[in-house]
Design a protein around this motif. Structure first.
Motif, PDB file in Angstrom:
ATOM      1  N   LEU A 225      39.344  49.149  25.552  1.00 25.68           N
ATOM      2  CA  LEU A 225      39.555  47.724  25.310  1.00 25.68           C
ATOM      3  C   LEU A 225      38.625  46.834  26.133  1.00 25.68           C
ATOM      4  O   LEU A 225      38.617  45.621  25.966  1.00 25.68           O
ATOM      5  N   LEU A 226      37.833  47.456  27.035  1.00 26.25           N
ATOM      6  CA  LEU A 226      37.040  46.676  27.973  1.00 26.25           C
ATOM      7  C   LEU A 226      35.567  47.052  27.907  1.00 26.25           C
ATOM      8  O   LEU A 226      35.138  48.027  28.518  1.00 26.25           O
ATOM      9  N   PRO A 227      34.757  46.289  27.196  1.00 23.40           N
ATOM     10  CA  PRO A 227      33.327  46.593  27.143  1.00 23.40           C
ATOM     11  C   PRO A 227      32.599  46.307  28.447  1.00 23.40           C
ATOM     12  O   PRO A 227      31.469  46.784  28.641  1.00 23.40           O
ATOM     13  N   GLY A 228      33.204  45.554  29.344  1.00 23.68           N
ATOM     14  CA  GLY A 228      32.568  45.288  30.629  1.00 23.68           C
ATOM     15  C   GLY A 228      31.536  44.181  30.582  1.00 23.68           C
ATOM     16  O   GLY A 228      30.527  44.232  31.270  1.00 23.68           O
ATOM     17  N   GLU A 231      32.651  39.829  34.894  1.00 22.32           N
ATOM     18  CA  GLU A 231      33.120  40.368  36.172  1.00 22.32           C
ATOM     19  C   GLU A 231      34.556  40.882  36.084  1.00 22.32           C
ATOM     20  O   GLU A 231      34.889  41.937  36.624  1.00 22.32           O
ATOM     21  N   GLY A 232      35.408  40.117  35.393  1.00 18.10           N
ATOM     22  CA  GLY A 232      36.797  40.547  35.269  1.00 18.10           C
ATOM     23  C   GLY A 232      36.928  41.866  34.532  1.00 18.10           C
ATOM     24  O   GLY A 232      37.676  42.755  34.948  1.00 18.10           O
ATOM     25  N   GLU A 233      36.207  42.017  33.420  1.00 12.49           N
ATOM     26  CA  GLU A 233      36.271  43.262  32.652  1.00 12.49           C
ATOM     27  C   GLU A 233      35.685  44.425  33.453  1.00 12.49           C
ATOM     28  O   GLU A 233      36.182  45.551  33.375  1.00 12.49           O
ATOM     29  N   ARG A 234      34.637  44.161  34.224  1.00 17.11           N
ATOM     30  CA  ARG A 234      34.061  45.237  35.032  1.00 17.11           C
ATOM     31  C   ARG A 234      35.035  45.690  36.126  1.00 17.11           C
ATOM     32  O   ARG A 234      35.165  46.888  36.399  1.00 17.11           O
ATOM     33  N   ALA A 235      35.720  44.717  36.740  1.00 15.14           N
ATOM     34  CA  ALA A 235      36.719  45.082  37.758  1.00 15.14           C
ATOM     35  C   ALA A 235      37.844  45.904  37.133  1.00 15.14           C
ATOM     36  O   ALA A 235      38.308  46.895  37.714  1.00 15.14           O
ATOM     37  N   LEU A 236      38.263  45.506  35.937  1.00 14.19           N
ATOM     38  CA  LEU A 236      39.318  46.252  35.251  1.00 14.19           C
ATOM     39  C   LEU A 236      38.854  47.642  34.834  1.00 14.19           C
ATOM     40  O   LEU A 236      39.620  48.611  34.903  1.00 14.19           O
ATOM     41  N   ARG A 237      37.600  47.758  34.385  1.00 14.79           N
ATOM     42  CA  ARG A 237      37.071  49.087  34.041  1.00 14.79           C
ATOM     43  C   ARG A 237      37.039  49.978  35.280  1.00 14.79           C
ATOM     44  O   ARG A 237      37.412  51.151  35.227  1.00 14.79           O
ATOM     45  N   MET A 271      28.713  45.385  44.017  1.00 21.23           N
ATOM     46  CA  MET A 271      29.724  44.458  44.519  1.00 21.23           C
ATOM     47  C   MET A 271      29.644  44.330  46.035  1.00 21.23           C
ATOM     48  O   MET A 271      29.366  45.305  46.742  1.00 21.23           O
ATOM     49  N   THR A 272      29.916  43.150  46.534  1.00 21.61           N
ATOM     50  CA  THR A 272      29.907  42.906  47.982  1.00 21.61           C
ATOM     51  C   THR A 272      31.294  42.611  48.533  1.00 21.61           C
ATOM     52  O   THR A 272      31.436  42.241  49.692  1.00 21.61           O
ATOM     53  N   HIS A 273      32.312  42.777  47.680  1.00 24.06           N
ATOM     54  CA  HIS A 273      33.676  42.471  48.110  1.00 24.06           C
ATOM     55  C   HIS A 273      34.655  43.269  47.261  1.00 24.06           C
ATOM     56  O   HIS A 273      34.273  43.894  46.277  1.00 24.06           O
ATOM     57  N   GLU A 274      35.922  43.240  47.688  1.00 25.17           N
ATOM     58  CA  GLU A 274      36.999  43.836  46.904  1.00 25.17           C
ATOM     59  C   GLU A 274      37.546  42.741  45.990  1.00 25.17           C
ATOM     60  O   GLU A 274      37.988  41.699  46.467  1.00 25.17           O
ATOM     61  N   SER A 275      37.494  42.955  44.692  1.00 25.78           N
ATOM     62  CA  SER A 275      37.840  41.910  43.732  1.00 25.78           C
ATOM     63  C   SER A 275      39.332  41.624  43.712  1.00 25.78           C
ATOM     64  O   SER A 275      40.158  42.542  43.756  1.00 25.78           O
ATOM     65  N   ASP A 276      39.672  40.330  43.616  1.00 24.14           N
ATOM     66  CA  ASP A 276      41.083  39.963  43.442  1.00 24.14           C
ATOM     67  C   ASP A 276      41.386  39.596  42.000  1.00 24.14           C
ATOM     68  O   ASP A 276      42.496  39.150  41.691  1.00 24.14           O
ATOM     69  N   LEU A 277      40.419  39.786  41.099  1.00 26.68           N
ATOM     70  CA  LEU A 277      40.643  39.485  39.688  1.00 26.68           C
ATOM     71  C   LEU A 277      41.705  40.414  39.115  1.00 26.68           C
ATOM     72  O   LEU A 277      41.652  41.633  39.308  1.00 26.68           O
ATOM     73  N   TYR A 278      42.671  39.845  38.437  1.00 26.84           N
ATOM     74  CA  TYR A 278      43.802  40.598  37.874  1.00 26.84           C
ATOM     75  C   TYR A 278      44.550  41.377  38.964  1.00 26.84           C
ATOM     76  O   TYR A 278      45.250  42.343  38.667  1.00 26.84           O
ATOM     77  N   THR A 279      44.375  40.979  40.225  1.00 27.65           N
ATOM     78  CA  THR A 279      44.965  41.662  41.391  1.00 27.65           C
ATOM     79  C   THR A 279      44.680  43.160  41.374  1.00 27.65           C
ATOM     80  O   THR A 279      45.533  43.974  41.739  1.00 27.65           O
ATOM     81  N   THR A 280      43.461  43.544  40.984  1.00 26.95           N
ATOM     82  CA  THR A 280      43.109  44.970  40.928  1.00 26.95           C
ATOM     83  C   THR A 280      42.728  45.535  42.287  1.00 26.95           C
ATOM     84  O   THR A 280      42.829  46.741  42.505  1.00 26.95           O
ATOM     85  N   ASP A 281      42.264  44.670  43.216  1.00 26.05           N
ATOM     86  CA  ASP A 281      41.741  45.132  44.509  1.00 26.05           C
ATOM     87  C   ASP A 281      40.615  46.148  44.321  1.00 26.05           C
ATOM     88  O   ASP A 281      40.434  47.041  45.156  1.00 26.05           O
TER      89      ASP A 281
END
Length: 392
Positions: A225-228, A231-237, A271-281
Motif C-alpha cells: 500500500l506504500l510506494p514510498g 517522507e511519511g510513506e518512507r517512514a511507514l515502509r 535520515m538524520t533523525h528518528e521520525s515521529d511521523l505516524y508515531t513510527t519512531d
C-alpha cells in the motif's frame, strides 16, 4: 521470587493432561528447552510463550501473569482504564462528547503522544477515553468533508495511542478491540498510512498468539500500500520492514528477517533523525535496535549482546523504544552466559524508561534467569528486584 513463566507453563500443561514431550512436539520446541524453562533454568522467550500458549489453548497473558496488578496499584488507581473499556465495549455505538475546537483536539492528541514517547503511559491512558469520545463528536459534527476526514485521522491516531498504552500496561487483551476500531476509522480517511499502521499492529498481536504466517501476510499487504513517494510513506515502509523482520525472526526465518533489516537500512540511511511521523519512531537507530533483536530471536544471542551493548542510541529516540532495547540486551547477555552484564543492561532500561521496565514481562523473566545463574544474590540484584516489586 514469585512465579516465573516456567511454573505457569508446567501448571497449564498438567491441567491440559500433556507430558513435557507432548507439549514440546505441539509447540515445535525441543524437549530439553521445555524442561529448562519449566525448571527456571532458561528464560521463556516471547516466541516460546506464543508457541506454548497456542499449543495449550490459553492466552499468552495467562502464562506471563500480566497485567501486574500489584505493581500498577503501587502508583495509585489506573485512571482511564475502566472508561476505555466502556468506550471499546460500545464499539460502533460509542457515546460521543461535544468536541472543543479542532486546535484544542490537536493539542490534546499531541499531549497523549508526547506522554507515550516519554514513558508516561499512565498519563496518556488517563487522557485517552475523553479524547476518543470528543473525536467521535468531531466526526459527527464535521461541517465539511475535509473537517470530517481530519477528525477521522485524529481518531486513528488516538486509537493507535490506545493500543500502545494497553500493550505497555499489560492489558493486551483489549488490543484486538482497539484495532477493530482503528480499522473502521482508517477506512474513512484518504491516507493509507493509518490502514498500514493498523495492519502492522495487528501483525504484532497475531505474533504474540503464534500466528506468524498470517502476521507476515499482513506485513506484506501493508508494504504493497506504500510506494514510498514521500517522507511519511518512507517512514511507514521502513517501519513495516522492521515489523517484518521481527515476525520472520519469531518464525525462525533468519534469512527473511535479515532481508527486511537490509531494506529498512537502505530507507533509513539518508535520515538524520528518528521520525515521529505516524508515531513510527523509525530511523537509523531503530533499525540497528531491530538488527540486534533479530539476532536475539533467531540468530546469535552473543552477537546480539555484544553489538547491542555498543549502540549509541539517538537522543530523540522514544524512551520506551530505548528501554526495550536494553531489556532485549539483558536477555541476550543472559543467554550468552553473562548474568552480571544482563543486570547492568536491566539497570540501563530502568534509567531510560522506568515505567515500562517495571511492567514488561521480559524484565521479570530475565531477572529470574539472573537469579538462577548467579551463585549468590548480590546487593544490586536484590535492589533491582525490590524496585521491581518482586522478592528473591
Amino acid at each position: 521470587m514469585g512465579q516465573h513463566v516456567g511454573r505457569a507453563v508446567a501448571s497449564e500443561r498438567k491441567i491440559a493432561g500433556l507430558s513435557q514431550h507432548q507439549l514440546a512436539t505441539r509447540a515445535q520446541y525441543s524437549l530439553s528447552l521445555v524442561k529448562a524453562v519449566e525448571q527456571g533454568r532458561e528464560v521463556a522467550s516471547p516466541g516460546f510463550i506464543a508457541a506454548v500458549s497456542k499449543a495449550l489453548g490459553v492466552e499468552p497473558d495467562r502464562l506471563r501473569g500480566t497485567p501486574y496488578v500489584g505493581t500498577l496499584e503501587e502508583d495509585g488507581p489506573l485512571e482511564g482504564l475502566a472508561e476505555l473499556r466502556a468506550v471499546l465495549a460500545e464499539g460502533a455505538y460509542v457515546q460521543a462528547l461535544e468536541p472543543p475546537g479542532q486546535s484544542q483536539l490537536v493539542t490534546q492528541l499531541a499531549e497523549v503522544e508526547k506522554a507515550l514517547h516519554n514513558d508516561k503511559t499512565r498519563r496518556a491512558l488517563a487522557m485517552l477515553p475523553t479524547l476518543i469520545r470528543q473525536l467521535h463528536g468531531a466526526v459527527q459534527e464535521g461541517n465539511s468533508g475535509a473537517e470530517q476526514v481530519r477528525a477521522y485521522e485524529m481518531l486513528c491516531a488516538a486509537y493507535i495511542a490506545a493500543e500502545g498504552a494497553c500493550c505497555r500496561l499489560g492489558y493486551s487483551s483489549l488490543t484486538a478491540l482497539v484495532l477493530d476500531r482503528l480499522d473502521w476509522a482508517a477506512s474513512h480517511t484518504d491516507d493509507p498510512g493509518y490502514a498500514v499502521r493498523s495492519l502492522m499492529k495487528r501483525s504484532r498481536l497475531l505474533m504474540s498468539h503464534g500466528s506468524t504466517e498470517v502476521a507476515m501476510s499482513l506485513v506484506d499487504r501493508g508494504l504493497t500500500l506504500l510506494p514510498g513517494r514521500n517522507e511519511g510513506e518512507r517512514a511507514l515502509r521502513g517501519y513495516g520492514h522492521l515489523r517484518g523482520a521481527i515476525v520472520a525472526a519469531r518464525g525462525r526465518r533468519l534469512d527473511i528477517a535479515q532481508e527486511h533489516i537490509e531494506h529498512a537500512r537502505r530507507i533509513a540511511k539518508p535520515m538524520t533523525h528518528e521520525s515521529d511521523l505516524y508515531t513510527t519512531d523509525f530511523g537509523p537507530g531503530n533499525v540497528e535496535i531491530h538488527a540486534c533483536a533479530v539476532e536475539l530471536e533467531a540468530g546469535d544471542p552473543g552477537k546480539a549482546a555484544t553489538y547491542g551493548a555498543t549502540l549509541r542510541l539517538p537522543a530523540d529516540m522514544a524512551a520506551p523504544r530505548a528501554g526495550h532495547h536494553w531489556q532485549d540486551n539483558a536477555r541476550a547477555w543472559l543467554m550468552a552466559g553473562k548474568p552480571d552484564k544482563a543486570l547492568a543492561a536491566l539497570n540501563k532500561a530502568r534509567v531510560v524508561a522506568p515505567q515500562q521496565t517495571r511492567l514488561h514481562p521480559s524484565v521479570r523473566e530475565t531477572l529470574h534467569g539472573i537469579a538462577a545463574a548467579q551463585r549468590r544474590q548480590t546487593d544490586s540484584l536484590i535492589g533491582f528486584a525490590s524496585w521491581l516489586g518482586s522478592s528473591l
